[in-house]
Design a protein around this motif. Structure first.
Motif, PDB file in Angstrom:
ATOM      1  N   TRP A 409       5.799   5.317   7.323  1.00 19.77           N
ATOM      2  CA  TRP A 409       4.919   4.155   7.430  1.00 19.77           C
ATOM      3  C   TRP A 409       4.553   3.695   6.037  1.00 19.77           C
ATOM      4  CZ3 TRP A 409       3.934   1.527  11.775  1.00 19.77           C
ATOM      5  CH2 TRP A 409       4.112   2.167  13.010  1.00 19.77           C
ATOM      6  N   GLY A 411       2.098   0.989   4.001  1.00 19.72           N
ATOM      7  CA  GLY A 411       0.975   0.058   4.118  1.00 19.72           C
ATOM      8  C   GLY A 411       0.683  -0.559   2.763  1.00 19.72           C
ATOM      9  N   HIS A 416      -7.865  -2.074  -0.082  1.00 14.69           N
ATOM     10  CA  HIS A 416      -8.484  -1.802   1.228  1.00 14.69           C
ATOM     11  C   HIS A 416      -9.118  -0.413   1.277  1.00 14.69           C
ATOM     12  CE1 HIS A 416      -6.040  -5.256   2.359  1.00 14.69           C
ATOM     13  NE2 HIS A 416      -6.803  -5.379   3.427  1.00 14.69           N
TER      14      HIS A 416
ATOM     15  N   MET B 243     -10.464  -1.277  -8.870  1.00 17.20           N
ATOM     16  CA  MET B 243      -9.935  -0.996  -7.523  1.00 17.20           C
ATOM     17  C   MET B 243      -9.575   0.482  -7.398  1.00 17.20           C
ATOM     18  SD  MET B 243      -6.441  -2.334  -5.677  1.00 17.20           S
ATOM     19  CE  MET B 243      -6.689  -4.079  -5.907  1.00 17.20           C
ATOM     20  N   ILE B 247     -10.761   3.114  -4.547  1.00 18.07           N
ATOM     21  CA  ILE B 247      -9.821   3.776  -3.638  1.00 18.07           C
ATOM     22  C   ILE B 247      -9.907   5.292  -3.780  1.00 18.07           C
ATOM     23  CG2 ILE B 247      -7.340   4.173  -3.234  1.00 18.07           C
ATOM     24  CD1 ILE B 247      -6.970   1.132  -3.497  1.00 18.07           C
ATOM     25  N   ILE B 358       7.368   3.966  -3.293  1.00 18.36           N
ATOM     26  CA  ILE B 358       7.759   3.967  -1.874  1.00 18.36           C
ATOM     27  C   ILE B 358       9.126   4.613  -1.697  1.00 18.36           C
ATOM     28  CG2 ILE B 358       8.508   2.436   0.004  1.00 18.36           C
ATOM     29  CD1 ILE B 358       6.267   0.476  -0.963  1.00 18.36           C
ATOM     30  N   ALA B 359      10.051   4.319  -2.604  1.00 22.03           N
ATOM     31  CA  ALA B 359      11.427   4.798  -2.427  1.00 22.03           C
ATOM     32  C   ALA B 359      11.573   6.282  -2.718  1.00 22.03           C
ATOM     33  CB  ALA B 359      12.377   4.000  -3.325  1.00 22.03           C
ATOM     34  N   ALA B 365       3.290   8.674   5.379  1.00 20.41           N
ATOM     35  CA  ALA B 365       2.730   7.351   5.112  1.00 20.41           C
ATOM     36  C   ALA B 365       2.579   7.159   3.613  1.00 20.41           C
ATOM     37  CB  ALA B 365       1.374   7.182   5.795  1.00 20.41           C
ATOM     38  N   ILE B 366       2.918   5.970   3.141  1.00 16.87           N
ATOM     39  CA  ILE B 366       2.784   5.633   1.731  1.00 16.87           C
ATOM     40  C   ILE B 366       1.984   4.344   1.646  1.00 16.87           C
ATOM     41  CG2 ILE B 366       4.010   5.120  -0.410  1.00 16.87           C
ATOM     42  CD1 ILE B 366       6.379   6.727   0.820  1.00 16.87           C
ATOM     43  N   MET B 367       0.881   4.418   0.909  1.00 14.77           N
ATOM     44  CA  MET B 367      -0.033   3.290   0.817  1.00 14.77           C
ATOM     45  C   MET B 367       0.023   2.696  -0.584  1.00 14.77           C
ATOM     46  SD  MET B 367      -1.545   3.054   3.739  1.00 14.77           S
ATOM     47  CE  MET B 367      -1.431   4.061   5.223  1.00 14.77           C
ATOM     48  N   VAL B 368      -0.045   1.386  -0.664  1.00 13.79           N
ATOM     49  CA  VAL B 368      -0.102   0.681  -1.944  1.00 13.79           C
ATOM     50  C   VAL B 368      -1.426  -0.073  -1.986  1.00 13.79           C
ATOM     51  CG1 VAL B 368       0.985  -1.053  -3.410  1.00 13.79           C
ATOM     52  CG2 VAL B 368       2.410   0.433  -1.974  1.00 13.79           C
ATOM     53  N   ASN B 369      -2.279   0.312  -2.900  1.00 13.45           N
ATOM     54  CA  ASN B 369      -3.612  -0.322  -3.042  1.00 13.45           C
ATOM     55  C   ASN B 369      -4.428  -0.240  -1.756  1.00 13.45           C
ATOM     56  OD1 ASN B 369      -2.899  -0.980  -5.681  1.00 13.45           O
ATOM     57  ND2 ASN B 369      -2.075  -2.972  -5.085  1.00 13.45           N
ATOM     58  N   VAL B 370      -4.290   0.884  -1.072  1.00 12.38           N
ATOM     59  CA  VAL B 370      -4.980   1.119   0.198  1.00 12.38           C
ATOM     60  C   VAL B 370      -5.454   2.571   0.201  1.00 12.38           C
ATOM     61  CG1 VAL B 370      -4.692   1.306   2.712  1.00 12.38           C
ATOM     62  CG2 VAL B 370      -3.601  -0.584   1.471  1.00 12.38           C
ATOM     63  N   SER B 371      -6.641   2.810   0.707  1.00 12.48           N
ATOM     64  CA  SER B 371      -7.178   4.175   0.810  1.00 12.48           C
ATOM     65  C   SER B 371      -6.286   5.046   1.700  1.00 12.48           C
ATOM     66  CB  SER B 371      -8.585   4.097   1.412  1.00 12.48           C
ATOM     67  OG  SER B 371      -9.040   5.386   1.798  1.00 12.48           O
ATOM     68  N   ARG B 373      -7.263   7.067   3.692  1.00  9.52           N
ATOM     69  CA  ARG B 373      -7.956   7.230   4.974  1.00  9.52           C
ATOM     70  C   ARG B 373      -7.438   6.291   6.059  1.00  9.52           C
ATOM     71  NH1 ARG B 373     -10.305   9.211   7.677  1.00  9.52           N
ATOM     72  NH2 ARG B 373     -12.417   8.398   7.887  1.00  9.52           N
ATOM     73  N   PHE B 374      -6.547   5.326   5.663  1.00 16.16           N
ATOM     74  CA  PHE B 374      -6.060   4.374   6.663  1.00 16.16           C
ATOM     75  C   PHE B 374      -5.014   4.938   7.611  1.00 16.16           C
ATOM     76  CE2 PHE B 374      -8.137   0.703   4.819  1.00 16.16           C
ATOM     77  CZ  PHE B 374      -8.398  -0.013   5.977  1.00 16.16           C
TER      78      PHE B 374
END
Lengths: 418, 418
Positions: A409, A411, A416, B243, B247, B358-359, B365-371, B373-374
């Motif tokens: 996944w 995101g 956020h 940011m 985060i 990401i690659a 799960a891989i988050m970009v500029n997102v906590s 916890r999502f």
């Protein structure tokens, strides 16, 4: 000399390192390597056939059956077929990066689920050296490092084949350890391999029931079971009986040594009197030995008496268990009890019967008015397959390239928080 | 008295029989049962709270911590939340029957791959009785029979809850054995359950690392690992540092006891001098204890010295390991070495850096500029989840209803032979 657990672990560590390099590769880079491997197999055919000749001589000296010696033998024609197989894999779509689901969440996060390689795929298989090349090609195309464990009887052939594949990988700029033979040919080396959870992402045993059972019992690495096929043909009361004869004979006899051949024929009692003489005659004419219940033996006194073992038998030979059942539901109950969950075929012209059979059978493939022999990655249009999974987790049925991947996944947001 | 292997097997046999009834049920039939279960939980709240009070009293007498006693306790409000959970599951799409792929083959066979239930799903979990209801609801909606094995400390509560759910199933015309508690509360009963390959289709352990490791090591039934989260936040050289502070603090402190909270913060060396004072100040102000490498301790002499154990720690507390790394690739290497493959977040304004992260990260799960916890089934819009898988086979990341299914290939023809 027995191989040590450390040796096997070291090879898995190298595989994991190679997997990290393979994962982000472009399709073009992987296809270049696959085509280079195909060319190298042909360019170095003499060397491969020489190494194979030593395995063949040893097998003959050990009194191996001519059929098994034949399966072990490499020829120029077989190497050409293996090279063609690699080229076909190169022509298949790259499963890596495919977006399976995706949307923008209400809070603005762009969320998507994409296919990624599994990582390190271990494959444990028996004598045929073509599996070495097929498995290596499918693993490479799906971005996985392959850890191959063939049988002792093919070891010289496998060492030579893997040597050629590794050289071709390096020539294409890929890590040699994209493809490795697991060190050692004794059972200890398989045991060590099966304990490498965390380093090896999945084990796929390809071979007989004994091999598969042993791996399932002992492995802490996740296993995908393949290939045990106790397939059924069920002839419904509303069947076209001529079609049913053809499907029964084709499912049983077209090739008997494969997992998608039929091992049991179930016949609805309402059509047994008309159908049994036709089908038993056709089967007998095709050289099939019938193992029947009482009703079947009443129709054909030459049939052997079926025992409990026959209902559970994966004959892989010109033998067929035949039973009369009182209803479609009874047929399904028999299949659920004795089957291996591979392929079941119903012959019927009733839509309701086909729907009921599909809804209540619990198998990887369910065929309606189609031979069981159709369950196959190539025939399904998936391209090459690494095996046919009879388990329910991860992949069920023919396993092609997408089945050799996992998902991630992703995101994407702009700060956020939760 | 210890439960016998035969008792556990008998309950799995009943589950398998129930699964055969559940598989072809319509969505309407399943939703009716789920809504009936929700009503029954509220109608019989007194009885449930009385049974739970005995567990609570026993836990208090045994000196159980107030936090654990609280998690064990049922109240009217909590029963209402459980009932609401069942109603939400009823409102979700039925995954069974979804066509994933399909086409007409060149020879005219109509081929499609559809979702089907897994069959019997075993869930092994610890003290919270709400898992009993959540898991039963998700299994029922996905057409699976649930075999639940809670902890001894919640046994009276679980017996009462499962009794209510079974009565409601029967009232809706479903088999009572759609939901069962595995007999016995000793470790032997789990051991027996883990050997029922062929009867139980998957085991999902929900709980601490020790429970999950034990199941993975001993089970011959396929296991889906859930919930171990050593999640990382990586602050890139091109990050918006304000940011990044938000985060990092949110990922660590928003809720510390859950698998998607951050346990390690990695900081690119180029921004360490500017970023570390900001983030360490904010974290300390939020009550976080810092375990840092030398560069971190130079910036904040009150930080504890991080050891090898800290990089591999799932603290689940207000502790955070912090390290300065020379590059994005070094951050990924650290994550691949020490992480659990759950969730990693990069903070960056560079598109190239986000693509590389990401690659090359290898996580669910891989988050970009997102906590971090999502990562959660509800937040992903999947509805309720049965856990977050950190393994690569079958399901990775939040597991909702589709992840509780397998697939079947269906081929329809008119006498097709091979």
């Amino acid at each position: 000399m027995q191989v040590s657990a450390d040796d096997v672990r070291a090879s898995a560590v190298r595989a994991k390192q190679a997997a990290a390099v393979l994962a982000p590769l472009t399709r073009a880079a992987k296809d270049t390597a696959l085509l280079g491997m195909a060319d190298a197999l042909l360019a170095r055919a003499d060397e491969l056939i020489r190494a194979n000749a030593e395995d063949v001589a040893a097998a003959r000296a050990a009194g191996t059956s001519p059929a098994l010696v034949d399966r072990l033998t490499l020829t120029e024609a077989r190497l050409t077929a293996m090279a063609d197989g690699l080229r076909q894999v190169a022509a298949l779509d790259d499963p890596v990066g495919e977006v399976l689901r995706g949307r923008v969440l209400p809070n603005g996060i762009e969320l998507r689920q994409v296919r990624v390689p599994l990582g390190v795929v271990g494959i444990i298989y028996e004598a045929r050296p073509n599996v070495t090349v097929d498995a290596a090609g499918l693993c490479l195309k799906s971005g996985n490092a392959a850890l191959l464990r063939g049988s002792a009887s093919a070891q010289r052939s496998n060492v030579a084949l893997v040597g050629v594949l590794r050289d071709a990988a390096v020539a294409a700029g890929l890590p040699a350890d994209a493809v490795q033979l697991v060190p050692g040919v004794d059972h200890e080396s398989v045991k060590h391999l099966m304990r490498l959870r965390g380093l090896v992402d999945v084990l796929i045993p390809r071979g007989g029931a004994g091999l598969i059972r042993a791996v399932v019992e002992e492995s802490t690495v996740p296993v995908i079971e393949t290939g045990i096929g106790i397939c059924h043909v069920y002839v419904d009361k509303d069947a076209d009986l001529d079609m049913a004869v053809e499907i029964a004979v084709n499912s049983k006899t077209q090739r008997v040594s494969v997992c998608n051949s039929a091992e049991t024929l179930l016949v609805h009692a309402d059509v047994a009197a008309e159908f049994l003489p036709k089908v038993l005659g056709a089967l007998t004419a095709a050289g099939v030995t019938i193992h029947g219940d009482e009703a079947v033996r009443a129709a054909d006194p030459t049939a052997l008496a079926a025992t409990e073992d026959d209902w559970a038998a994966e004959y892989l030979s010109l033998d067929l268990a035949v039973k009369v059942v009182p209803s479609l539901d009874a047929a399904v109950e028999h299949i659920r009890r004795y089957g291996s969950g591979h392929t079941e075929s119903i012959v019927t012209s009733s839509l309701a019967a086909s729907r009921r059979f599909i809804a209540t059978c619990d198998s990887a493939a369910i065929m309606v008015n189609v031979s069981t022999r159709f369950t196959d990655g190539e025939r399904f249009g998936m391209g090459a397959e690494i095996g046919i999974s009879t388990q329910k987790l991860h992949a069920r049925g023919p396993m092609g390239l997408p089945e050799l991947t996992s998902t991630t996944w992703i995101g994407i947001g702009d700060g956020h928080l939760v």
